[in-house]
Write a protein that holds these residues in place. Structure first.
Motif, PDB file in Angstrom:
ATOM      1  N   LEU A 182       0.866  -1.182   0.000  1.00  0.00           N
ATOM      2  CA  LEU A 182       0.000   0.000   0.000  1.00  0.00           C
ATOM      3  C   LEU A 182       0.898   1.225   0.000  1.00  0.00           C
ATOM      4  O   LEU A 182       1.800   1.344   0.836  1.00  0.00           O
ATOM      5  CB  LEU A 182      -0.905  -0.007   1.245  1.00  0.00           C
ATOM      6  N   VAL A 183       0.651   2.122  -0.955  1.00  0.00           N
ATOM      7  CA  VAL A 183       1.504   3.312  -1.068  1.00  0.00           C
ATOM      8  C   VAL A 183       0.817   4.512  -0.427  1.00  0.00           C
ATOM      9  O   VAL A 183      -0.310   4.866  -0.767  1.00  0.00           O
ATOM     10  CB  VAL A 183       1.823   3.623  -2.556  1.00  0.00           C
ATOM     11  N   ASP A 184       1.532   5.094   0.536  1.00  0.00           N
ATOM     12  CA  ASP A 184       1.081   6.323   1.184  1.00  0.00           C
ATOM     13  C   ASP A 184       2.261   7.294   1.124  1.00  0.00           C
ATOM     14  O   ASP A 184       3.292   7.064   1.761  1.00  0.00           O
ATOM     15  CB  ASP A 184       0.691   6.029   2.641  1.00  0.00           C
ATOM     16  N   TYR A 185       2.131   8.351   0.334  1.00  0.00           N
ATOM     17  CA  TYR A 185       3.291   9.227   0.135  1.00  0.00           C
ATOM     18  C   TYR A 185       3.631  10.044   1.385  1.00  0.00           C
ATOM     19  O   TYR A 185       4.689  10.627   1.496  1.00  0.00           O
ATOM     20  CB  TYR A 185       3.055  10.150  -1.069  1.00  0.00           C
ATOM     21  N   ARG A 186       2.700  10.054   2.372  1.00  0.00           N
ATOM     22  CA  ARG A 186       3.000  10.832   3.589  1.00  0.00           C
ATOM     23  C   ARG A 186       3.760   9.969   4.586  1.00  0.00           C
ATOM     24  O   ARG A 186       3.225   9.006   5.161  1.00  0.00           O
ATOM     25  CB  ARG A 186       1.699  11.354   4.202  1.00  0.00           C
ATOM     26  N   GLU A 187       5.024  10.326   4.776  1.00  0.00           N
ATOM     27  CA  GLU A 187       5.973   9.539   5.570  1.00  0.00           C
ATOM     28  C   GLU A 187       5.454   9.220   6.980  1.00  0.00           C
ATOM     29  O   GLU A 187       5.479   8.070   7.415  1.00  0.00           O
ATOM     30  CB  GLU A 187       7.288  10.337   5.648  1.00  0.00           C
ATOM     31  N   GLU A 188       4.916  10.247   7.655  1.00  0.00           N
ATOM     32  CA  GLU A 188       4.486  10.049   9.054  1.00  0.00           C
ATOM     33  C   GLU A 188       3.328   9.068   9.155  1.00  0.00           C
ATOM     34  O   GLU A 188       3.308   8.176   9.999  1.00  0.00           O
ATOM     35  CB  GLU A 188       4.028  11.378   9.654  1.00  0.00           C
ATOM     36  N   ARG A 189       2.358   9.249   8.258  1.00  0.00           N
ATOM     37  CA  ARG A 189       1.197   8.365   8.285  1.00  0.00           C
ATOM     38  C   ARG A 189       1.612   6.945   7.873  1.00  0.00           C
ATOM     39  O   ARG A 189       1.139   5.961   8.449  1.00  0.00           O
ATOM     40  CB  ARG A 189       0.114   8.910   7.346  1.00  0.00           C
ATOM     41  N   ARG A 204       6.831   5.227  -1.759  1.00  0.00           N
ATOM     42  CA  ARG A 204       6.998   5.354  -3.222  1.00  0.00           C
ATOM     43  C   ARG A 204       6.418   4.130  -3.914  1.00  0.00           C
ATOM     44  O   ARG A 204       6.399   3.041  -3.329  1.00  0.00           O
ATOM     45  CB  ARG A 204       8.474   5.434  -3.574  1.00  0.00           C
ATOM     46  N   ILE A 205       6.040   4.287  -5.148  1.00  0.00           N
ATOM     47  CA  ILE A 205       5.463   3.177  -5.910  1.00  0.00           C
ATOM     48  C   ILE A 205       6.588   2.204  -6.266  1.00  0.00           C
ATOM     49  O   ILE A 205       7.605   2.618  -6.834  1.00  0.00           O
ATOM     50  CB  ILE A 205       4.772   3.716  -7.185  1.00  0.00           C
ATOM     51  N   PRO A 206       6.453   0.902  -5.927  1.00  0.00           N
ATOM     52  CA  PRO A 206       7.518  -0.052  -6.249  1.00  0.00           C
ATOM     53  C   PRO A 206       7.806  -0.089  -7.754  1.00  0.00           C
ATOM     54  O   PRO A 206       6.892   0.076  -8.564  1.00  0.00           O
ATOM     55  CB  PRO A 206       6.949  -1.397  -5.784  1.00  0.00           C
ATOM     56  N   ALA A 207       9.078  -0.313  -8.090  1.00  0.00           N
ATOM     57  CA  ALA A 207       9.472  -0.283  -9.509  1.00  0.00           C
ATOM     58  C   ALA A 207       8.875  -1.453 -10.270  1.00  0.00           C
ATOM     59  O   ALA A 207       8.631  -1.375 -11.476  1.00  0.00           O
ATOM     60  CB  ALA A 207      10.984  -0.304  -9.612  1.00  0.00           C
ATOM     61  N   SER A 208       8.621  -2.567  -9.581  1.00  0.00           N
ATOM     62  CA  SER A 208       8.000  -3.669 -10.316  1.00  0.00           C
ATOM     63  C   SER A 208       6.992  -4.412  -9.438  1.00  0.00           C
ATOM     64  O   SER A 208       7.199  -4.592  -8.236  1.00  0.00           O
ATOM     65  CB  SER A 208       9.066  -4.622 -10.856  1.00  0.00           C
ATOM     66  N   CYS A 209       5.895  -4.775 -10.075  1.00  0.00           N
ATOM     67  CA  CYS A 209       4.851  -5.585  -9.431  1.00  0.00           C
ATOM     68  C   CYS A 209       3.956  -6.093 -10.570  1.00  0.00           C
ATOM     69  O   CYS A 209       4.166  -5.747 -11.729  1.00  0.00           O
ATOM     70  CB  CYS A 209       4.063  -4.758  -8.417  1.00  0.00           C
TER      71      CYS A 209
END
Ligand code: PAF
Length: 292
Positions: free
Chosen positions: A29-36, A63-68
């Protein structure tokens, strides 16, 4: 094992990520907010349903993983433009609003984009905690030629009711019409979805908004073989106790998706020389409410 990336830690993003992780799909799960993201890493995601409450701990990344194997985009519509997506990965948008698939296609190429809509209803309770208010169908398909197999298999494995369509543009429009009827009215009146059915005035206004939106969809070549007024009322009833995503945004003082829903209907209506007077007033009122 397949690897899914879910972008957006809102109500639906948390629900989809938790369900995928629960059934053994490797999930980020990508959350760009570091603290959260740090909080989510620690506490995981808890989903409350009528029957049970469970907690899952998908991987959390900023960050969005480079591969999935596939990416599921569930951010707010106004954030789509900011996503930095890897090339050549099937990217599925189930976001609300018009224009998301086009924005993704411009970023990663149309042949990597899948689009559609979900009627799963989820309410954000707190960081990492959501209520799954109602189950519903999730329908998507290739924007042009992207294979749907990877997301279809994983989402079915996670127990979602999936159907594949050859006309994802129509699926997106159908959901937008429903959202144009329900979301702004619930946000303006501060009521749950079901309350719109209870008063003659709100029912009529919801119907008029749906009719205006359906005409604009028609001008873009999308015709529906059934009444979208009845469909909207059915969804209102099925999600009776849910707080719409727009009302959730207003309550949390966040920007709403009114621009991608009523704003786009208004803009496209103007392009097609179709009057959408009620949509315009509702759009202006929600913008005013957002500015408070
Ligand atoms: O945006 C939402 O809240 C949902 O799409 C819906 C279907 C209106 C249910 O609340």
């Amino acid at each position: 094992m397949s690897h899914a990336t879910v972008i957006g830690p809102g109500a639906l993003g948390c629900l989809f990520a938790a369900r995928l992780a629960r059934c053994g799909v490797k999930t980020t799960l990508v959350d760009y907010r570091e603290e959260r993201a740090a909080v989510l890493r620690k506490i995981g995601i808890t989903v409350e349903t009528a029957e049970e409450t469970y907690t899952e701990k998908p991987a959390i990344a900023t960050r969005i993983p480079a591969s999935c194997d596939f990416i599921l985009v569930l951010t707010k519509a106004h954030s789509t433009r900011e996503l930095r997506l890897p090339p050549k990965t099937p990217t599925l948008t189930l976001q609300n609003g018009l224009g998301n698939a086009e924005t993704l296609a411009a970023a990663v190429g149309a042949s990597h984009v899948l689009a559609g809509a979900t009627s799963e209803a989820a309410t954000w309770l707190d960081v990492g905690r959501v209520r799954h208010a109602a189950s519903g169908r999730t329908e998507f398909g290739a924007w042009t030629t992207c294979p749907a197999d990877a997301p279809q298999a994983s989402l079915q494995q996670a127990g979602f009711d999936i159907s594949i369509t050859e006309s994802p543009g129509k699926t997106v429009w159908e959901k937008v019409v429903v959202n144009a009827g329900i979301n702004p009215l619930t946000a303006l009146l501060n009521v749950s979805n079901g309350a719109l059915l209870e008063k003659r005035e709100t029912r009529e206004l919801m119907r008029d908004l749906v009719v205006e939106a359906t005409r604009v969809a028609g001008a873009e070549g999308y015709h529906f073989g059934h009444s979208l007024v009845e469909e909207t009322e059915r969804i209102c009833e099925a999600t009776r106790d849910n707080i719409s995503s727009m009302l959730q945004d207003i309550r949390q003082k966040r920007r709403t998706e009114i621009g991608a829903i009523s704003g786009e209907i208004l803009r496209r209506g103007q392009n097609a020389m179709l009057p959408t007077p009620r949509t315009k007033v509702i759009y202006q009122l929600v913008r005013a409410l957002e500015a408070e």
